[in-house]
Design an enzyme around this catalytic site. Sequence first.
Site, short mmCIF file in Angstrom:
data_model
loop_
_atom_site.label_atom_id
_atom_site.label_comp_id
_atom_site.label_asym_id
_atom_site.label_seq_id
_atom_site.Cartn_x
_atom_site.Cartn_y
_atom_site.Cartn_z
N PHE A 1 32.65 44.03 37.82
CA PHE A 1 33.35 43.81 36.27
C PHE A 1 34.92 43.76 36.47
O PHE A 1 35.36 44.62 36.94
CB PHE A 1 32.68 44.64 35.51
N ASP B 1 40.27 47.29 41.88
CA ASP B 1 40.20 47.32 40.30
C ASP B 1 39.93 48.69 39.94
O ASP B 1 38.61 49.15 39.94
CB ASP B 1 39.16 46.36 39.79
N LYS C 1 42.61 50.91 30.85
CA LYS C 1 41.70 52.00 30.08
C LYS C 1 42.53 53.25 29.80
O LYS C 1 43.37 53.40 29.01
CB LYS C 1 40.42 52.17 30.75
C1 LIG Z 1 37.20 47.55 31.33
C2 LIG Z 1 37.37 46.80 32.50
C3 LIG Z 1 38.08 45.92 32.89
C4 LIG Z 1 38.98 45.00 31.80
O1 LIG Z 1 39.86 45.65 30.99
P1 LIG Z 1 40.06 44.95 29.63
O2 LIG Z 1 41.21 46.07 29.17
O3 LIG Z 1 39.08 44.96 28.73
O4 LIG Z 1 40.75 43.85 29.85
C5 LIG Z 1 38.29 45.49 34.22
N1 LIG Z 1 37.84 46.09 35.25
C6 LIG Z 1 37.16 47.25 34.90
C7 LIG Z 1 36.70 47.69 36.32
C8 LIG Z 1 36.79 47.70 33.75
O5 LIG Z 1 35.99 48.80 33.60
#
Ligand SMILES: *Cc1c(COP(=O)(O)O)cnc(C)c1O
Length: 398
Positions: free
Chosen positions: A137, A222, A251
């Site tokens: 994701f 990521d 986050k």
């Molecule tokens: C939450 C998340 C995102 C997206 O972050 P947003 O602030 O919602 O755009 C991208 N990568 C990972 C691994 C995430 O958990």
Amino acid sequence: MSPSNAQWAQAGSSVWMGGAKRPELCFTDGSGSRLRDADGREYLDFVGGWAVCALGHSPAAVARALAGQASTLLHCSPGYWNPPAIALAQKLSSLSGFGRVFLGCTGAEANECAIKLARKRGAATGAWKIVATLDGFHGRTLATMSATGKPAWQGLFGPKVPGFVHVPPNDIGALEAAMDKDVCAVMFEPVQGEGGVVPFSAEYAAKARELCDKHGALLVFDEVQTGMGRCGSWFAFQGLGVRPDILTLGKGLGAGYPLSACLTDAAFDGFEPGDQGGTFTYHPLGAAVGLAVIQEMERLDLVARSQSAGLALRARLEALAPEFGLRDVRGSGLLQAFDLPDPTGQELVAAALREGLLLNSPRPASIRLMPPLVVTDGDLEEFEQKLERALEALQKNV
Ligand SMILES: *Cc1c(COP(=O)(O)O)cnc(C)c1O
């Protein structure tokens, strides 16, 4: 009388854009690991604002940083320098070892930056493909949705941004087969978060590093969810023992304030003026919060706490496992998950809600736990009691 949960839910559903299915629940305030709803009920929060609220709810350190910076310099445009954004970039650079830092607002924005950096570098040799993982994701912009490997998103909002190839996680052979001269980057989360807390092995990460070096591609981690102490080290790549070329954060970085970052080495910062920006990038207010969050994490030693509380949480889950048939307790630090014997995750979330405990079920049979890093031993004990009662209620119904 202030409005009830039901009244808020009715008002909200007539004015917020379509999308998420929400319980009839409106939160009005919170502190530490607790939230309170509009009906005055209290909840122990093991969703933690979706792995965001590292310092708990409404932390004083963030409130002070916000008030102080808002009355000093709220915004000035990234067309000029500002002190907090320089200081935060320096701090992130010293924590991570990466020399160049971009500051944005959302995880998706940080990942867009990573994708652009990789494509920019690839353009020199004509390489443009990015290998990502199934069930990975990366966000909700069009490019990050295209990078995301959720099968349910495949047909959405076509045509997708081209160039993303998806391989199954932890399958070295599949990664090897996907690599060719057109690949400019390999991108994955050290632990798939939305995918249900699926950790990548150190062996896979090392092989990905080797393949990227061999093919001249960049390795992108990521760490929007796994970074900032969530997995028991500042960054999960440190736990894996493999250094990426690009690292993205979000986050927990702002601990509730919208803040994200993309980091790389000076050698891979190929951006020229005009390539990358955004009205609210390098934002002084967000940067002041990010600095305050890191200082508070250092003061309270929250990276070590994430590790020790994670072990304590795991022990409690393993204690409940035999009676309720819980399987595959996994994760590290305060990003943990377990599987139920049946695909009853949503039912357990609802049963836990009735006990005053917030849980998340990222897959039909999985429960994910991502409490604040300031979770106390008392919170963990209460969590176990509430989860046990919810599991008992679920057993009676099935
Ligand atoms: C939450 C998340 C995102 C997206 O972050 P947003 O602030 O919602 O755009 C991208 N990568 C990972 C691994 C995430 O958990």
